[in-house]
Design an enzyme around this catalytic site. Sequence first.
Site, mmCIF file in Angstrom:
data_model
loop_
_atom_site.group_PDB
_atom_site.id
_atom_site.type_symbol
_atom_site.label_atom_id
_atom_site.label_comp_id
_atom_site.label_asym_id
_atom_site.label_seq_id
_atom_site.Cartn_x
_atom_site.Cartn_y
_atom_site.Cartn_z
ATOM 1 N N GLU A 264 -5.105 -4.757 10.299
ATOM 2 C CA GLU A 264 -4.467 -3.859 10.974
ATOM 3 C C GLU A 264 -4.700 -3.033 12.297
ATOM 4 O O GLU A 264 -5.375 -2.164 12.018
ATOM 5 C CB GLU A 264 -4.457 -2.558 9.587
ATOM 6 C CG GLU A 264 -4.375 -3.652 8.175
ATOM 7 C CD GLU A 264 -3.485 -2.548 7.307
ATOM 8 O OE1 GLU A 264 -2.210 -3.192 6.835
ATOM 9 O OE2 GLU A 264 -4.687 -1.786 7.300
ATOM 10 N N GLU B 220 -6.984 4.535 7.701
ATOM 11 C CA GLU B 220 -6.484 6.063 7.398
ATOM 12 C C GLU B 220 -8.068 6.286 6.405
ATOM 13 O O GLU B 220 -8.178 7.912 6.994
ATOM 14 C CB GLU B 220 -5.497 6.302 6.684
ATOM 15 C CG GLU B 220 -3.863 5.945 7.274
ATOM 16 C CD GLU B 220 -2.749 5.404 6.841
ATOM 17 O OE1 GLU B 220 -2.676 5.794 5.673
ATOM 18 O OE2 GLU B 220 -1.941 4.649 7.665
ATOM 19 N N SER C 201 3.124 -1.698 10.144
ATOM 20 C CA SER C 201 4.797 -2.107 10.628
ATOM 21 C C SER C 201 5.522 -3.660 9.905
ATOM 22 O O SER C 201 6.467 -3.572 11.249
ATOM 23 C CB SER C 201 5.195 -1.726 12.385
ATOM 24 O OG SER C 201 4.561 -0.420 12.300
ATOM 25 N N GLY D 269 2.663 -1.090 4.503
ATOM 26 C CA GLY D 269 2.584 0.241 4.141
ATOM 27 C C GLY D 269 4.106 0.496 4.049
ATOM 28 O O GLY D 269 4.455 0.627 2.321
ATOM 29 N N GLY D 270 5.182 1.185 4.775
ATOM 30 C CA GLY D 270 6.146 1.795 4.387
ATOM 31 C C GLY D 270 7.047 1.257 4.030
ATOM 32 O O GLY D 270 7.541 2.054 2.877
ATOM 33 N N HIS E 58 -9.595 0.838 5.186
ATOM 34 C CA HIS E 58 -8.414 0.974 5.281
ATOM 35 C C HIS E 58 -8.431 2.286 6.734
ATOM 36 O O HIS E 58 -9.479 3.293 6.498
ATOM 37 C CB HIS E 58 -6.983 1.305 4.080
ATOM 38 C CG HIS E 58 -5.586 1.980 4.966
ATOM 39 N ND1 HIS E 58 -4.969 3.128 6.187
ATOM 40 C CD2 HIS E 58 -4.476 1.243 5.032
ATOM 41 C CE1 HIS E 58 -4.001 2.627 6.462
ATOM 42 N NE2 HIS E 58 -3.785 1.369 5.135
ATOM 43 N N ASN F 84 0.992 -1.036 0.083
ATOM 44 C CA ASN F 84 -0.043 0.018 -0.241
ATOM 45 C C ASN F 84 1.074 0.913 -0.271
ATOM 46 O O ASN F 84 1.501 1.733 0.825
ATOM 47 C CB ASN F 84 -1.027 0.105 0.863
ATOM 48 C CG ASN F 84 -1.942 1.561 1.526
ATOM 49 O OD1 ASN F 84 -1.643 2.165 0.778
ATOM 50 N ND2 ASN F 84 -2.373 1.601 2.652
ATOM 51 N N TRP F 85 0.863 1.148 -1.174
ATOM 52 C CA TRP F 85 1.735 3.254 -1.315
ATOM 53 C C TRP F 85 1.789 4.665 -0.535
ATOM 54 O O TRP F 85 1.893 5.002 -0.767
ATOM 55 C CB TRP F 85 2.058 3.056 -2.614
ATOM 56 C CG TRP F 85 2.688 1.814 -3.490
ATOM 57 C CD1 TRP F 85 3.693 1.141 -2.611
ATOM 58 C CD2 TRP F 85 3.784 1.531 -4.182
ATOM 59 N NE1 TRP F 85 4.391 -0.236 -3.416
ATOM 60 C CE2 TRP F 85 4.241 0.592 -4.905
ATOM 61 C CE3 TRP F 85 3.286 2.708 -5.935
ATOM 62 C CZ2 TRP F 85 5.010 0.340 -5.484
ATOM 63 C CZ3 TRP F 85 3.649 2.254 -6.837
ATOM 64 C CH2 TRP F 85 5.001 0.962 -6.926
ATOM 65 N N LYS F 86 0.342 3.967 -0.558
ATOM 66 C CA LYS F 86 -0.291 5.070 0.078
ATOM 67 C C LYS F 86 -0.160 6.488 -0.617
ATOM 68 O O LYS F 86 -0.392 6.765 -1.955
ATOM 69 C CB LYS F 86 0.087 5.660 1.899
ATOM 70 C CG LYS F 86 -0.333 3.980 2.396
ATOM 71 C CD LYS F 86 0.216 4.975 3.737
ATOM 72 C CE LYS F 86 -0.115 3.195 4.654
ATOM 73 N NZ LYS F 86 -0.056 3.173 5.866
ATOM 74 N N GLY G 262 2.472 2.016 10.802
ATOM 75 C CA GLY G 262 3.259 3.358 11.154
ATOM 76 C C GLY G 262 3.593 4.083 11.915
ATOM 77 O O GLY G 262 5.212 4.694 11.477
HETATM 78 P P1 PGA Z 1 2.654 0.271 7.667
HETATM 79 O O1 PGA Z 1 1.148 0.832 6.438
HETATM 80 O O2 PGA Z 1 3.338 -1.113 7.389
HETATM 81 O O3 PGA Z 1 3.431 1.559 7.187
HETATM 82 O O4 PGA Z 1 2.562 0.643 8.811
HETATM 83 C C1 PGA Z 1 0.204 -0.171 6.982
HETATM 84 C C2 PGA Z 1 -0.617 -0.218 5.546
HETATM 85 O O5 PGA Z 1 -1.267 1.139 6.687
HETATM 86 O O6 PGA Z 1 -1.448 -0.717 5.683
#
Ligand code: PGA
Length: 251
Positions: free
Chosen positions: A167, A97, A213, A234-235, A95, A9-11, A173
């Site tokens: 999640e 967010e 994470s 994500g990251g 998600h 997930n590149w956000k 994050g």
């Molecule tokens: P993260 O994000 O790996 O940066 O914690 C995961 C996600 O939001 O899907």
Amino acid sequence: MRRVLIAGNWKMNTTRVPAVALAEGIAEKANDFDSLDLAVCPPSCYLDAVGRAIAGSKVGLGAQNMYHEREGAYTGEISAAMLCDLGCRYVILGHSERRHILGETDGAINQKVLAALAAGLTPIVCVGELLAEREAGQTFAVIGRQFDGSLAGLSAEQMSNVVIAYEPVWAIGTGKVATPQQAEEVHLALRKLIEKRYNEGLAKGVRIQYGGSVKPENAAELLKQPDIDGALVGGASLKVDLFLGIAAGAL
Ligand code: PGA
């Protein structure tokens, strides 16, 4: 058996040139991961470019969001049909967010899930509790509520085409990963919810990813758990080596 799905997930990160390079880097090595499914979910404005970069590889394309209506006066929104047109196979829905920053409700997510399934997309539906909810002992209640609301009204066949991503919001994050045991118990609870609503066979077939994470260092331990069927990253999905290092943890 359930195939492990590692999705990035590149956000709201990267720009066109590095996005294409990242996609090409992953596609180039994707054949080393024959037993897994891999996917990248770039920002929607780069879906086309990234789709071209991974064309012919086993890497699937996914979007990070969509709107449930088919077309019309919905300024700024993108439909499931448009995502299909761009070659998407997956769409991340609900998600944390989007739930917590953009105010998406379970009801809105449910409409999107149904529209995605109707268009032939595989929705990756995210659920997860806040830190305060975990500390108050409400984790299973929250997960149950999100499961019931976001996945309401799905036929058995539709449910079998859904991927769930657990999640925990406090792990996204933050560098604070759930322990494999913390994650596994929620994954198992989700599978029981599916079993209760449908049946055991169907529950055994639904993929449940962990997200929050995930890094190459912790991926193998998490992915070893019996009910963890992949990772939503994500990251660490923004670097070829880190993303594929996580995938390597599932081999
Ligand atoms: P993260 O994000 O790996 O940066 O914690 C995961 C996600 O939001 O899907």
